[in-house]
Design a protein around this motif. Structure first.
Motif, short mmCIF file in Angstrom:
data_model
loop_
_atom_site.label_atom_id
_atom_site.label_comp_id
_atom_site.label_asym_id
_atom_site.label_seq_id
_atom_site.Cartn_x
_atom_site.Cartn_y
_atom_site.Cartn_z
N LEU A 43 0.87 -1.18 0.00
CA LEU A 43 0.00 0.00 0.00
C LEU A 43 0.90 1.22 0.00
O LEU A 43 1.81 1.32 0.82
CB LEU A 43 -0.87 0.07 1.25
N THR A 44 0.64 2.15 -0.91
CA THR A 44 1.36 3.41 -0.92
C THR A 44 0.40 4.49 -0.42
O THR A 44 -0.73 4.59 -0.91
CB THR A 44 1.84 3.76 -2.34
N LEU A 54 -4.06 9.85 -0.29
CA LEU A 54 -4.23 9.12 -1.54
C LEU A 54 -3.60 7.75 -1.32
O LEU A 54 -2.42 7.64 -0.98
CB LEU A 54 -3.54 9.86 -2.68
N SER A 56 -2.96 3.76 -2.73
CA SER A 56 -2.98 2.85 -3.88
C SER A 56 -2.38 1.51 -3.46
O SER A 56 -1.54 1.44 -2.56
CB SER A 56 -2.22 3.43 -5.06
N ASN A 58 -0.59 -2.24 -4.72
CA ASN A 58 0.12 -2.97 -5.76
C ASN A 58 0.26 -4.40 -5.27
O ASN A 58 0.93 -4.65 -4.27
CB ASN A 58 1.49 -2.35 -6.02
N ASP A 78 -8.82 -3.98 -5.17
CA ASP A 78 -8.82 -2.74 -5.97
C ASP A 78 -9.62 -1.62 -5.29
O ASP A 78 -9.34 -0.45 -5.52
CB ASP A 78 -9.37 -3.00 -7.37
N ASN A 81 -8.02 1.43 -3.48
CA ASN A 81 -7.64 2.65 -4.19
C ASN A 81 -8.63 3.79 -3.95
O ASN A 81 -8.29 4.96 -4.18
CB ASN A 81 -7.50 2.38 -5.69
N ASN A 82 -9.82 3.48 -3.46
CA ASN A 82 -10.84 4.50 -3.19
C ASN A 82 -10.82 5.00 -1.74
O ASN A 82 -11.53 5.93 -1.40
CB ASN A 82 -12.23 3.95 -3.52
N THR A 84 -9.61 6.94 1.56
CA THR A 84 -8.96 8.24 1.78
C THR A 84 -8.33 8.33 3.17
O THR A 84 -7.88 9.39 3.56
CB THR A 84 -9.96 9.39 1.59
N THR A 110 5.01 10.63 2.06
CA THR A 110 4.72 9.35 1.42
C THR A 110 5.36 8.21 2.19
O THR A 110 6.52 8.29 2.59
CB THR A 110 5.25 9.34 -0.03
#
Length: 123
Positions: A43-44, A54, A56, A58, A78, A81-82, A84, A110
């Motif tokens: 997770l980033t 934000l 995301s 992988n 997936d 990714n939504n 927050t 980050t």
């Protein structure tokens, strides 16, 4: 010569027994470990503000996930990714069966979180 008086010099019997037990444990654990495989994902998290991040995910190639035949699993991953909020995303990953492994700071705003999931292989 009396056979009862002949003893193997050097190594005591309890050491031999201990060595045999260790070898058996190693062989048994190796056989068990072959029925499992580890998968990892990342997770980033990029901080946009105090209350919004934000996020995301992988997880590599979809074909490499053992759950790839189940589209709902891919959709669940997936959906991260939504998110927050990083804590909600981490808790959600835990709910899906992924274990938190490590966090790495990339910059001031980050960081990445690494997760692991162990799958049982079926024949």
């Amino acid at each position: 010569m009396n056979a009862n008086k002949l003893k193997e010099p050097g190594v005591p019997n309890y050491f031999k027994l201990f060595t045999i037990i260790l070898i058996n444990i190693f062989v048994f654990n190796t056989a068990i470990a072959q029925n499992k495989v580890e998968k990892f994902c990342r997770l980033t998290v990029i901080w946009k503000s105090e209350h919004r991040q934000l996020i995301s995910i992988n997880y590599g190639d979809k074909k490499d996930l053992l759950d790839s035949n189940n589209p709902s699993i891919i959709n669940k991953l997936d959906s991260i990714n939504n998110f927050t909020n990083d804590i909600n995303a981490i808790n959600y990953m835990s709910k899906l069966g992924w274990s938190f492994k490590k966090i790495v700071s990339i910059s001031q705003f980050t960081y990445v979180c690494y997760f692991r999931k162990i799958y049982e292989l079926t024949n």
